[in-house]
Motif scaffolding. Sequence first.
Motif, PDB file in Angstrom:
ATOM      1  N   THR A  14      25.733   8.070  -2.420  1.00 12.70           N
ATOM      2  CA  THR A  14      24.421   7.821  -3.017  1.00 12.70           C
ATOM      3  C   THR A  14      23.308   8.078  -2.006  1.00 12.70           C
ATOM      4  O   THR A  14      22.249   8.613  -2.369  1.00 12.70           O
ATOM      5  N   GLN A  15      23.545   7.715  -0.744  1.00  4.48           N
ATOM      6  CA  GLN A  15      22.549   7.989   0.287  1.00  4.48           C
ATOM      7  C   GLN A  15      22.314   9.489   0.414  1.00  4.48           C
ATOM      8  O   GLN A  15      21.171   9.956   0.460  1.00  4.48           O
ATOM      9  N   ARG A  20       0.810  -1.221   0.000  1.00  2.00           N
ATOM     10  CA  ARG A  20       0.000   0.000   0.000  1.00  2.00           C
ATOM     11  C   ARG A  20       0.848   1.279   0.000  1.00  2.00           C
ATOM     12  O   ARG A  20       0.382   2.353   0.369  1.00  2.00           O
ATOM     13  N   THR A  21       2.086   1.178  -0.458  1.00  2.00           N
ATOM     14  CA  THR A  21       3.000   2.321  -0.400  1.00  2.00           C
ATOM     15  C   THR A  21       2.428   3.570  -1.048  1.00  2.00           C
ATOM     16  O   THR A  21       2.561   4.679  -0.509  1.00  2.00           O
ATOM     17  N   PHE A  22       1.798   3.444  -2.198  1.00  2.00           N
ATOM     18  CA  PHE A  22       1.319   4.624  -2.913  1.00  2.00           C
ATOM     19  C   PHE A  22      -0.048   5.107  -2.435  1.00  2.00           C
ATOM     20  O   PHE A  22      -0.509   6.172  -2.860  1.00  2.00           O
ATOM     21  N   ILE A  23      -0.694   4.349  -1.562  1.00  2.00           N
ATOM     22  CA  ILE A  23      -2.033   4.747  -1.111  1.00  2.00           C
ATOM     23  C   ILE A  23      -2.125   4.852   0.406  1.00  2.00           C
ATOM     24  O   ILE A  23      -3.212   5.016   0.949  1.00  2.00           O
ATOM     25  N   ASN A  24      -0.988   4.783   1.102  1.00  2.00           N
ATOM     26  CA  ASN A  24      -0.944   4.931   2.553  1.00  2.00           C
ATOM     27  C   ASN A  24       0.160   5.919   2.883  1.00  2.00           C
ATOM     28  O   ASN A  24       1.315   5.731   2.493  1.00  2.00           O
ATOM     29  N   SER A  25      -0.165   6.988   3.583  1.00  2.00           N
ATOM     30  CA  SER A  25       0.798   8.075   3.789  1.00  2.00           C
ATOM     31  C   SER A  25       2.022   7.624   4.570  1.00  2.00           C
ATOM     32  O   SER A  25       3.149   8.045   4.269  1.00  2.00           O
ATOM     33  N   ASP A  26       1.846   6.768   5.585  1.00  3.97           N
ATOM     34  CA  ASP A  26       3.002   6.295   6.348  1.00  3.97           C
ATOM     35  C   ASP A  26       3.906   5.414   5.496  1.00  3.97           C
ATOM     36  O   ASP A  26       5.138   5.534   5.537  1.00  3.97           O
ATOM     37  N   GLN A  27       3.305   4.513   4.719  1.00  2.00           N
ATOM     38  CA  GLN A  27       4.112   3.656   3.855  1.00  2.00           C
ATOM     39  C   GLN A  27       4.840   4.493   2.800  1.00  2.00           C
ATOM     40  O   GLN A  27       6.005   4.230   2.465  1.00  2.00           O
ATOM     41  N   GLU A  28       4.166   5.508   2.286  1.00  4.76           N
ATOM     42  CA  GLU A  28       4.799   6.379   1.298  1.00  4.76           C
ATOM     43  C   GLU A  28       6.001   7.086   1.906  1.00  4.76           C
ATOM     44  O   GLU A  28       7.082   7.137   1.312  1.00  4.76           O
ATOM     45  N   GLU A  29       5.826   7.625   3.109  1.00  9.45           N
ATOM     46  CA  GLU A  29       6.917   8.336   3.777  1.00  9.45           C
ATOM     47  C   GLU A  29       8.101   7.410   4.040  1.00  9.45           C
ATOM     48  O   GLU A  29       9.268   7.803   3.885  1.00  9.45           O
ATOM     49  N   SER A  30       7.828   6.161   4.403  1.00  9.66           N
ATOM     50  CA  SER A  30       8.921   5.251   4.753  1.00  9.66           C
ATOM     51  C   SER A  30       9.740   4.841   3.532  1.00  9.66           C
ATOM     52  O   SER A  30      10.868   4.364   3.677  1.00  9.66           O
ATOM     53  N   SER A  31       9.196   5.040   2.327  1.00  6.03           N
ATOM     54  CA  SER A  31       9.901   4.625   1.105  1.00  6.03           C
ATOM     55  C   SER A  31      10.208   5.791   0.180  1.00  6.03           C
ATOM     56  O   SER A  31      10.602   5.570  -0.973  1.00  6.03           O
ATOM     57  N   ASN A  32      10.074   7.028   0.663  1.00  8.25           N
ATOM     58  CA  ASN A  32      10.096   8.150  -0.269  1.00  8.25           C
ATOM     59  C   ASN A  32      11.469   8.504  -0.832  1.00  8.25           C
ATOM     60  O   ASN A  32      11.569   9.315  -1.740  1.00  8.25           O
ATOM     61  N   SER A  33      12.539   7.899  -0.325  1.00 11.86           N
ATOM     62  CA  SER A  33      13.849   8.161  -0.917  1.00 11.86           C
ATOM     63  C   SER A  33      14.462   6.910  -1.536  1.00 11.86           C
ATOM     64  O   SER A  33      15.598   6.956  -2.013  1.00 11.86           O
ATOM     65  N   LEU A  34      13.730   5.790  -1.558  1.00 10.54           N
ATOM     66  CA  LEU A  34      14.293   4.547  -2.089  1.00 10.54           C
ATOM     67  C   LEU A  34      14.525   4.640  -3.592  1.00 10.54           C
ATOM     68  O   LEU A  34      15.606   4.306  -4.091  1.00 10.54           O
ATOM     69  N   LEU A  35      13.522   5.101  -4.339  1.00 12.77           N
ATOM     70  CA  LEU A  35      13.691   5.172  -5.788  1.00 12.77           C
ATOM     71  C   LEU A  35      14.754   6.190  -6.179  1.00 12.77           C
ATOM     72  O   LEU A  35      15.511   5.975  -7.134  1.00 12.77           O
ATOM     73  N   SER A  36      14.836   7.297  -5.446  1.00 12.33           N
ATOM     74  CA  SER A  36      15.868   8.287  -5.766  1.00 12.33           C
ATOM     75  C   SER A  36      17.264   7.736  -5.461  1.00 12.33           C
ATOM     76  O   SER A  36      18.228   8.045  -6.172  1.00 12.33           O
ATOM     77  N   SER A  69      26.512  -1.635  12.297  1.00  8.93           N
ATOM     78  CA  SER A  69      25.936  -2.315  11.139  1.00  8.93           C
ATOM     79  C   SER A  69      26.511  -1.711   9.865  1.00  8.93           C
ATOM     80  O   SER A  69      27.653  -1.235   9.873  1.00  8.93           O
ATOM     81  N   VAL A  70      25.759  -1.719   8.788  1.00 11.42           N
ATOM     82  CA  VAL A  70      26.246  -1.163   7.521  1.00 11.42           C
ATOM     83  C   VAL A  70      26.115   0.361   7.579  1.00 11.42           C
ATOM     84  O   VAL A  70      25.406   0.992   6.791  1.00 11.42           O
ATOM     85  N   ASP A  71      26.862   0.947   8.505  1.00  8.69           N
ATOM     86  CA  ASP A  71      26.740   2.376   8.785  1.00  8.69           C
ATOM     87  C   ASP A  71      27.268   3.253   7.666  1.00  8.69           C
ATOM     88  O   ASP A  71      27.057   4.471   7.684  1.00  8.69           O
ATOM     89  N   PHE A  72      27.962   2.651   6.695  1.00  6.03           N
ATOM     90  CA  PHE A  72      28.489   3.454   5.594  1.00  6.03           C
ATOM     91  C   PHE A  72      27.375   4.106   4.783  1.00  6.03           C
ATOM     92  O   PHE A  72      27.623   5.075   4.067  1.00  6.03           O
ATOM     93  N   TYR A  73      26.145   3.617   4.863  1.00  6.80           N
ATOM     94  CA  TYR A  73      25.017   4.292   4.212  1.00  6.80           C
ATOM     95  C   TYR A  73      24.733   5.627   4.910  1.00  6.80           C
ATOM     96  O   TYR A  73      24.914   6.701   4.332  1.00  6.80           O
ATOM     97  N   ASP A  74      24.250   5.547   6.144  1.00 12.12           N
ATOM     98  CA  ASP A  74      23.780   6.757   6.825  1.00 12.12           C
ATOM     99  C   ASP A  74      24.914   7.654   7.303  1.00 12.12           C
ATOM    100  O   ASP A  74      24.811   8.880   7.225  1.00 12.12           O
ATOM    101  N   GLU A  75      26.001   7.065   7.794  1.00 13.24           N
ATOM    102  CA  GLU A  75      27.111   7.930   8.189  1.00 13.24           C
ATOM    103  C   GLU A  75      27.790   8.515   6.958  1.00 13.24           C
ATOM    104  O   GLU A  75      28.326   9.627   7.005  1.00 13.24           O
ATOM    105  N   GLY A  76      27.758   7.763   5.848  1.00  8.66           N
ATOM    106  CA  GLY A  76      28.232   8.340   4.591  1.00  8.66           C
ATOM    107  C   GLY A  76      27.433   9.573   4.217  1.00  8.66           C
ATOM    108  O   GLY A  76      27.983  10.555   3.698  1.00  8.66           O
ATOM    109  N   TRP A  77      26.127   9.541   4.473  1.00  6.21           N
ATOM    110  CA  TRP A  77      25.275  10.723   4.261  1.00  6.21           C
ATOM    111  C   TRP A  77      25.812  11.907   5.055  1.00  6.21           C
ATOM    112  O   TRP A  77      25.987  13.014   4.518  1.00  6.21           O
TER     113      TRP A  77
END
Length: 655
Positions: free
Chosen positions: A344-345, A290-306, A408-416
Amino acid sequence: MPDSVRRSLLFILVALSLASSAGAQTASTPIRLSVDLRESARRIFHARMVLPVKPGSLALLYPKWIPGEHAPDGPITDVVGLKFTANGKTVSWLRDNVNMYMFHIEVPAGVTSIEIAYDYLSPAGGEGFSAGPTADQVLSVLEWNLVALYPAGVAPDSLTYQPSVHLPAGWKFATSLTVEKQDADEILFAPVSLTTLVDSPVLAGENFRSIALAPDVQPPHHLNIAADSVAALAISDRQIAAYSRLVREAGALFGARHYDHYDFLVSLTNYFYPNGLEHHQSSDERIPERTFINSDQEESSNSLLSHEFTHSWNGKYRRPAGLATPDFEQPMKDDLLWIYEGLTQDIGEFLSARAGLRTPDDYRESLARVAAYLDTPGRSWRTLEDTAVSAQLLYDVPGRNWAAWRRSVDFYDEGWLVWLDADTLIRQQSHGQKSLDDFCKRFYGAPDSSPKVVPYTLDDVIAALNGIAPYDWRGFFNARVYEINPHPPLGGIERGGWRLVYNDQENAVMRVRESTNESLDLSFSLGMIVQTGNGEENGRLADVIPLKPAAEAGLAPGMRLVTVNGRGFTSGALREAIAAAKGTNKAVVITADNGGFSLTYNVQYHDGERYPHLVRNNAQADLLSDILRPLTPSGNPGGSATAGVSGNAGPPGRK
């Protein structure tokens, strides 16, 4: 001569023989690979391969190191029913007793092709990238590495495959591959190299929709969606316009595109493990139904495609030299993942804001959460670089237990955080004349090209940065990436005109994560994360942070909370207990089950709920808002939505 030495010499001779013969054959006679997905509802992919050969010893490999997955995680144990035949007769095979991904056969005299039949069993549950669940009752994702075998000693770039796929009746599909021929029973794709094939997944399903994004932009871009329900396909015009703007913003940022067309391949299902995997001309995103029709699900995935879209430039076109291996057998070196994934993050996060997929407030709330949770005890022993080097191990750590101590795989978020720090520094040093955007154009930009790989080293990155803004960039990265740091790098936030603070107002992004993940995140108060919901795992401690009150009281990951202050565990009961203890000397009394043993823990915490946020520091220029400012004018037309049609959902040139 010892058997081990004899076997090694034999393998070398086989590899040399294959390198001289198999490559020449496949140049004129493609390897045929057919995959039947008509039983994918049972999670069985039937594969058939016809391989041109010459008599003699032959070694075949199954892909082990998959680009973008950063680990030797090719799911070889899910390949079953392996049979070789030649001229209708069975040919025996032998698995290598050292390399589990290699098979040996002897090709009989007079044989010019070997037929290979086998099944791939897609997992019914669990985590993972392409090795995770890839099929349910009404949709499937075919990552070709799951079903491909290839001759040892021959570079995948020089091997030509002609793939085909059989789909269940009525299913539609999308892929970046070119369709050569299609009938009711089979879709035949144009021949491609094995490298391109593994880089070109197929998304297929019963409920399908294809949307042209930014139709004024060339080359063409499509958002292709397969869902577990028709209702889930109802993406709004607002969302389509935002994804169209993502296409434009990425083009404006990099100044060039290195693909002939681009397809977002989105699976909307609750049965796959949520994640994304990058490819050069497409991306494989798996998100809740329900990602595209539920606001919480949309928010949780809003940077994945980018994020995955950005990888077409950073990761596919430009790639760390240690990850640009010649085949799927050679080990990859993950030490620069803080650039590959970390940069990329950073880009994916600000592009999602520039495109309107998220608001600036949401971006800042997400940034605050990242800055806060990275301030953990694990920093006392492990560098950021080591989380990258160890990625192939850390990806496989089950759950989140002791993540704050292990890292964990902190190179994602700490890389940000590191690259945000670099961006604000460039802006400050150049008095607003330069930014990380200029680095992106210089390093990933013109000229436009078809897919290709241009490897880079850290020296190349530093040289490009110095070409934008001269500085001691090696020292900058040494201090943040290669040295032990007790706290995460907050220079980008602070130089950007903001401060990290804590108060009792729930962080908006944390609230969304709690809703979508069925959890209660008390990391910054009691120091623990609790699973919630109605199942058996309700009350299970997903993680406990060392040196925080819960850990000091003796609680640990894996325990299950039974009561809180004498009441049965619920999220509400735990929140009420924290509120009752605020400003007093009363403990939060928790009874927990630890593998069948029930014990009581007195958690001494008296400061109420605590959450991270960013607040404006007016003494500094608001560089953070400058970073989020779009590069393209607003008001461009959005994408045009069309119903899914039989056949390839891409532009006419690929039908």
